[in-house]
Design an enzyme around this catalytic site. Structure first.
Site, PDB file in Angstrom:
ATOM      1  N   GLU B 208       0.833  -1.203   0.000  1.00  0.00           N
ATOM      2  CA  GLU B 208       0.000   0.000   0.000  1.00  0.00           C
ATOM      3  C   GLU B 208       0.867   1.253   0.000  1.00  0.00           C
ATOM      4  OE1 GLU B 208      -3.573   0.162   2.668  1.00  0.00           O
ATOM      5  OE2 GLU B 208      -2.481   1.843   3.559  1.00  0.00           O
ATOM      6  N   HIS B 405      -2.496  -6.435  16.373  1.00  0.00           N
ATOM      7  CA  HIS B 405      -1.829  -6.535  15.066  1.00  0.00           C
ATOM      8  C   HIS B 405      -2.655  -6.029  13.902  1.00  0.00           C
ATOM      9  CE1 HIS B 405      -4.310  -9.881  13.863  1.00  0.00           C
ATOM     10  NE2 HIS B 405      -3.567 -10.186  12.839  1.00  0.00           N
TER      11      HIS B 405
END
Lengths: 146, 482
Positions: B208, B405
């Site tokens: 990304e 996470h």
């Protein structure tokens, strides 16, 4: 192929599950369970009907019991896919005991230009794994880690 | 299915499963009241209680705020075991060994990159094999080379020219877990790995391009080289088929071992062996090898991210920057030193869908972050945002230096596909200013924003509970999905 198409109920059906994907497998015989589970796995990865039967792979696996054998079988098919790109369309059980399985898979090498890429599968798991006889045949549940 | 698990509120962010039955310790869950109904829907709390029954567990059986149902161990689970009686379990690590995230920063501002984001995403998509069964045709490893990768991890990649020596100073454990033994990795696993190094895979893995949208702590952000409006890149992937095969191979070993050592298992997928048994030691050696493969994988992808930026933006490395901020593992078991009830002990800490979050001053935190604490990278879904946090002293005291996470799914993949039916997701994302390219037709639809929980809620609990501290929020501009 030796496996007969089971007309009712559906040979494999997806179970609702948030993180991953579960399959409820049905079959007239234990061998059918192994065939239909393999089809379900292929159907997770791609559109099974678009695969052609261009080559046949023989697979032999062992495990301590029939449930673990189902996981070993599916994970061996994933191995063939990871290493060679091979995906089975149809499956034939050559020999099946509670601890050993010899089978043949007829299919072809995945080609992204022609085949639909659906969801990647990391592994078949032991979680909620079960195979049980039912009044109308056999039923199994297997959950795939995606 | 399972009986409802008893839960007692400790404070605003902490919930306890009292010790009962075969549990050897209590369960401790980090969550807000609003999150509980969703958590109680699946069986993850029962899984926290199940983990508490395993031999040699130290402290509580922990769950981070992104807890959800896993195999045996819950996702978001943290459990530490002493080396004398304790166990190690492949299920406590997961199939994707050392799945993890790394963050790169640039010298560029959003305005300079936004007009060229299409070219950049296309370059990334061309250079980084992604999707179902992705493999590199140009980059097949011979068996001896693959074994080098498994021993050396990122250091191997850097030596081959993939990346910069200083990258090693910004990776958990310098991108190399000690004790890796490729001879404990099966030929099947090696086969699966030989042409998958440098590939993204499918599912929730991605690269990304984004920008720093908000700073929560300017001093910490500055110390990490982050500024508002800065272009960043995130890589999220793991050990591919090699790691999955190692997990599957050792689950088989552990099913036998658990019986051999008389370990009672409430769930087959919790199968394990004593840390100091041949089976336990072999698993740790194979797991470390798979973890090193994953570190090398993220390093190779980083190299191609840098090349893609250079080509698409026609800028040299000096202008781009593209320095590594940090690389964290979120599926791993590690031998670490912790203090429990005033005693210093060596423990095997399992983090399954949890991130290490060490504080400032900890000897295992790289020099660059000794003053700030270790950076923690929490990716969100492709349409919203990701977060950068730092580890804290409180995490070290309470959670063996661990935090959350990610977001966790809200919808099943089928439900997501259903919700996406008839919609052009790529167009919808483009309308929001995010360019998405996905290899699989299904993947982009399965990964729609609303299929995920809002990662902000997860991060707010971790921050509120003090097990990490918010530094920055990143927003996406372009994504390639597997």
């Amino acid at each position: 192929m030796t496996s007969k198409r089971v007309s009712r109920p559906r040979p494999y059906r997806a179970l609702a599950h948030t993180a991953d994907l579960g399959w409820r497998i049905r079959g007239a015989s234990l061998a059918d369970i192994f065939v239909n589970a393999a089809r379900a796995l292929t159907a997770t990865l791609t559109d099974r009907r678009r695969l052609r039967r261009r080559e046949v792979r023989e697979v032999a696996v062992e495990a301590p019991d029939r449930e673990a054998l189902l996981v070993a079988w599916l994970n061996r098919l994933l191995y063939l896919y990871d290493v060679d790109g091979f995906l089975g369309r149809d499956f034939e059980i050559v020999h099946l005991t509670p601890e050993t399985l010899t089978a043949r898979a007829a299919g072809e090498i995945f080609d992204p230009a022609r085949h639909l890429a659906k969801t990647g599968v990391k592994a078949a798991t032991y979680h909620h794994l079960e195979i049980s006889p039912r009044p109308d045949g056999w039923r199994a549940t297997v959950i795939l880690d995606l | 299915m399972a009986a409802k698990v008893k839960l007692r509120q400790v404070d605003e962010y902490r919930w306890e499963i009292p010790r009962e039955g075969k549990m050897r310790t209590r369960g401790l869950i980090y969550a807000s009241r609003e999150m509980l109904p969703k958590i109680e829907e699946d069986q993850s709390l029962a899984q926290v209680a199940n983990v508490a029954t395993l031999p040699g567990i130290e402290g509580a059986s922990l769950a981070m705020p992104d807890i959800h149902w896993g195999y045996g161990f819950p996702i978001g689970g943290v459990a530490a075991f002493n080396l004398d009686e304790g166990i190690v379990s492949p299920g406590g690590v997961g199939y994707d060994i050392n799945c993890g995230v790394r963050l790169l920063r640039t010298n560029l501002e959003r305005q300079a990159v936004a007009p060229k984001i299409d070219e950049l995403v296309n370059a990334l998509f061309t250079n980084i094999p992604s999707g179902l069964g992705s493999r590199r045709k140009d980059f097949k490893l011979t068996a001896p080379t693959l074994k080098q990768v498994l021993r050396l991890g990122t250091a191997w990649a850097v030596k081959q020219g993939f990346g910069r020596p200083e990258d090693l100073d910004h990776i958990e454990a310098r991108g190399q877990i000690e004790g890796a033994d490729p001879d404990e990795v099966s030929p099947f696993a090696l086969d699966r790995g030989k042409d998958q190094l440098g590939t993204l895979g499918s599912g929730n893995h991605f690269v990304e391009v984004g920008y720093v949208a908000e700073l929560f702590d300017e001093a910490l952000a500055r110390a990490m080289g982050l500024f508002k409006g800065q272009i960043t890149a995130i890589v999220h992937t793991g050990s591919r088929g090699l790691g999955h095969q190692v997990c599957d191979d050792y689950i088989k070993v552990m099913l036998k071992a658990a019986a051999k050592y008389g370990i009672e298992l409430p769930d087959r997928q919790l199968c394990c062996a004593p840390i100091r048994s041949p089976e336990g030691e072999r698993y740790l050696a194979a797991m470390a090898a798979a973890a090193n493969f994953a570190f090398a994988n993220r390093q190779l992808i980083t190299h191609w991210v840098r090349e893609s930026f250079e080509r698409a933006l026609k800028l040299g490395p000096r202008d781009l920057g593209l320095e590594l901020v940090y690389d964290v593992a979120h599926n791993i078991a590690k031998i670490e030193t912790h203090t429990v009830d005033g005693k210093t002990k060596k423990l095997c800490v399992h983090r399954k869908g949890a991130t290490r979050a060490y504080p400032a001053g900890h000897p295992e935190v790289p020099e660059a972050y000794r003053q700030t604490g270790q950076p923690v990278l929490i990716p969100g879904d492709m349409g919203r945002y990701s977060f950068v946090l730092v580890g804290t002293e409180q995490a070290l005291r309470e959670t063996f230096g661990s935090t959350c996470h990610g977001a966790g799914r809200e919808m099943s993949r089928q439900a997501a596909l259903k919700a996406a039916r008839g919609r052009d997701i790529v167009r919808e994302m483009a309308d929001k200013g995010i360019v998405v390219r996905g290899a699989g037709r299904g993947t982009v639809a399965e990964e729609i924003s609303e299929a995920y929980k809002d990662v902000q809620n997860v991060v707010d609990v971790a921050h509120g509970a003090g097990i990490s501290k918010k530094v920055a929020r990143l927003a996406p501009l372009g994504v390639i999905k597997g």
